[in-house]
Design an enzyme around this catalytic site. Structure first.
Site, PDB file in Angstrom:
ATOM      1  N   HIS A   1     195.705  35.597 105.620  1.00  0.00           N
ATOM      2  CA  HIS A   1     195.983  36.385 104.416  1.00  0.00           C
ATOM      3  C   HIS A   1     195.603  35.606 103.149  1.00  0.00           C
ATOM      4  CE1 HIS A   1     198.164  38.714 101.397  1.00  0.00           C
ATOM      5  NE2 HIS A   1     198.798  37.599 101.063  1.00  0.00           N
TER       6      HIS A   1
ATOM      7  N   HIS B   1     193.371  36.165  99.142  1.00  0.00           N
ATOM      8  CA  HIS B   1     193.579  35.636  97.789  1.00  0.00           C
ATOM      9  C   HIS B   1     192.478  34.724  97.278  1.00  0.00           C
ATOM     10  CE1 HIS B   1     197.597  37.169  97.114  1.00  0.00           C
ATOM     11  NE2 HIS B   1     197.979  36.756  98.312  1.00  0.00           N
TER      12      HIS B   1
ATOM     13  N   GLU C   1     198.245  41.659  94.854  1.00  0.00           N
ATOM     14  CA  GLU C   1     198.388  42.018  96.279  1.00  0.00           C
ATOM     15  C   GLU C   1     197.736  43.354  96.645  1.00  0.00           C
ATOM     16  OE1 GLU C   1     199.266  40.216  98.807  1.00  0.00           O
ATOM     17  OE2 GLU C   1     200.353  38.581  97.848  1.00  0.00           O
TER      18      GLU C   1
ATOM     19  N   SER D   1     193.178  41.765 103.326  1.00  0.00           N
ATOM     20  CA  SER D   1     193.474  41.041 104.562  1.00  0.00           C
ATOM     21  C   SER D   1     194.082  41.969 105.604  1.00  0.00           C
ATOM     22  CB  SER D   1     194.401  39.856 104.283  1.00  0.00           C
ATOM     23  OG  SER D   1     195.653  40.304 103.835  1.00  0.00           O
TER      24      SER D   1
HETATM   25  N1  HBI Z   1     204.603  32.855  99.000  1.00  0.00           N
HETATM   26  N2  HBI Z   1     203.451  31.479 100.449  1.00  0.00           N
HETATM   27  C1  HBI Z   1     203.486  32.571  99.677  1.00  0.00           C
HETATM   28  N3  HBI Z   1     202.378  33.362  99.614  1.00  0.00           N
HETATM   29  C2  HBI Z   1     202.371  34.485  98.853  1.00  0.00           C
HETATM   30  O1  HBI Z   1     201.339  35.196  98.805  1.00  0.00           O
HETATM   31  C3  HBI Z   1     203.533  34.813  98.119  1.00  0.00           C
HETATM   32  C4  HBI Z   1     204.646  33.964  98.211  1.00  0.00           C
HETATM   33  N4  HBI Z   1     205.778  34.260  97.536  1.00  0.00           N
HETATM   34  C5  HBI Z   1     205.891  35.420  96.703  1.00  0.00           C
HETATM   35  C6  HBI Z   1     204.677  36.246  96.655  1.00  0.00           C
HETATM   36  N5  HBI Z   1     203.615  35.929  97.334  1.00  0.00           N
HETATM   37  C7  HBI Z   1     204.544  37.500  95.848  1.00  0.00           C
HETATM   38  O2  HBI Z   1     204.361  38.609  96.687  1.00  0.00           O
HETATM   39  C8  HBI Z   1     205.592  37.907  94.860  1.00  0.00           C
HETATM   40  O3  HBI Z   1     206.855  38.004  95.464  1.00  0.00           O
HETATM   41  C9  HBI Z   1     205.594  37.111  93.602  1.00  0.00           C
HETATM   42 FE    FE Z   2     199.757  37.390  99.193  1.00  0.00          FE
END
Ligand code: HBI
Ligand code: FE
Length: 318
Positions: free
Chosen positions: A178, A183, A223, A242
């Site tokens: 993912h 990202h 996202e 993803s």
């Molecule tokens: N933590 N490791 C990780 N990866 C993410 O993509 C991620 C996260 N914590 C929060 C988050 N993404 C977001 O979806 C929001 O909750 C800010």
């Molecule tokens: Fe994410």
């Protein structure tokens, strides 16, 4: 079982409006939520002791990482590599039709290959060069406030373990597939990276309620964002890029069901997020990353004024 202190610190993370002065003030191992804290019964790896051991091993490496040092190297097993290879091969076929042009442009910078799980360090070096962003390994799903604050330091917290092999096209939580397929390519685009940075800035000193709203704003952009390309809608959100199923759904729907598309206003109410109950029912559409950034910056300024975050507070970030 998690210690009472740790559970309390997670609750505090929502309320704590203290602004970190450096990335070292954000922990990559403490405020871990959901599965990362402890696999629950509906996680595909719940009954797999070997998987849980392996994951703990990778998580321990992440916790020992010191910002500024190279990300620890992980030797992935043939089974793990096979999972990565299957995910990459299946998704790559869909990108030309469904992914935005910025993603298609940056994707090739990373030389993804099905026979090798990429090392976070190598990916971080590409980002450093392109947009000045850094990838920092993290122990699991990081608390939204810590995660969003990290964006203000142009730091992307990334998991380093891989999903369970029983169903390579599914994971209930972020994993390296993912992070790297969804990202990382987008963060190599300067306009997108600036937009993500703006969300990070907005989160500094935000109240609990505002932090929740920013979590949704992040959700519907980074996202699950979609962007106009002429008459078409293309994906830039990592949760779409993803996910094999979500790529199909956002474009074509399913049966006679279709998702709803709306323009994004950071000041407006954002619809309920779907995380366990399938695909998003509503997506928010950006005209361009520049336009989205400008709107988010306005919202960040509004929050900073409201929360009395001064330009001095923001200027001493390192
Ligand atoms: N933590 N490791 C990780 N990866 C993410 O993509 C991620 C996260 N914590 C929060 C988050 N993404 C977001 O979806 C929001 O909750 C800010
Ligand atoms: Fe994410």
């Amino acid at each position: 079982a998690p210690s009472p202190e740790k559970e309390a610190s997670k609750a505090d993370a929502w309320s704590s409006t203290r602004i970190p002065k450096s990335i070292n003030e954000i922990s990559n191992g403490e405020n871990i939520l959901g599965f990362g804290a402890n696999l629950s019964a509906d996680h595909p790896g719940y009954n797999d002791e070997e998987y849980k051991r392996r994951r703990m091993q990778i998580v321990e490496l992440a916790k020992q990482h010191v910002p500024g040092q190279p990300v620890p190297y992980v030797e992935y097993t043939p089974a793990e590599t096979a999972v990565w290879g299957e995910v990459l091969t299946k998704l790559e076929k869909l990108y030309p039709d469904f992914a935005c042009k910025q993603f298609l442009d940056t994707f090739s910078l990373f030389n993804f290959r099905p026979d090798r799980v990429p090392q976070l360090q190598d990916m971080s070096e590409v980002l450093q060069q392109r947009t000045g962003w850094t990838i920092r390994p993290v122990a699991g799903l990081l608390h939204p406030r810590d995660f969003l604050n990290g964006l203000a330091f142009r730091t992307f917290h990334s998991t380093q373990y891989i999903r369970h092999g029983s169903n390579p096209m599914y994971t209930p939580e972020p994993d390296i597939c993912h992070e790297l397929l969804g990202h990382v390519p987008m963060l190599a685009d300067p306009a997108f990276a600036d937009m993500a940075y703006s969300i990070g800035l907005a989160s500094l000193g935000a109240s609990k309620e505002d932090c929740w709203h920013l979590t949704k704003l992040y959700w519907y952009t980074v996202e699950f964002g979609v962007i106009k390309e002429g008459e078409q809608l293309k994906a830039f959100g990592a949760g779409i890029l993803s996910s094999f199923g979500e790529l199909e759904w956002f474009q074509h729907g399913k049966g006679d069901q279709r998702p709803v598309f709306e323009p994004l206003d950071p000041f407006g109410k954002l619809t309920k997020m779907s995380y366990k109950d399938g695909f998003q029912k509503k997506y928010y559409v950006a005209d361009s990353f520049e336009d989205l950034s400008a709107k988010i910056k306005e919202y960040a300024t509004y929050l900073h004024n409201k929360n009395k975050v001064t330009s001095l507070d923001l200027s001493i970030l390192q």
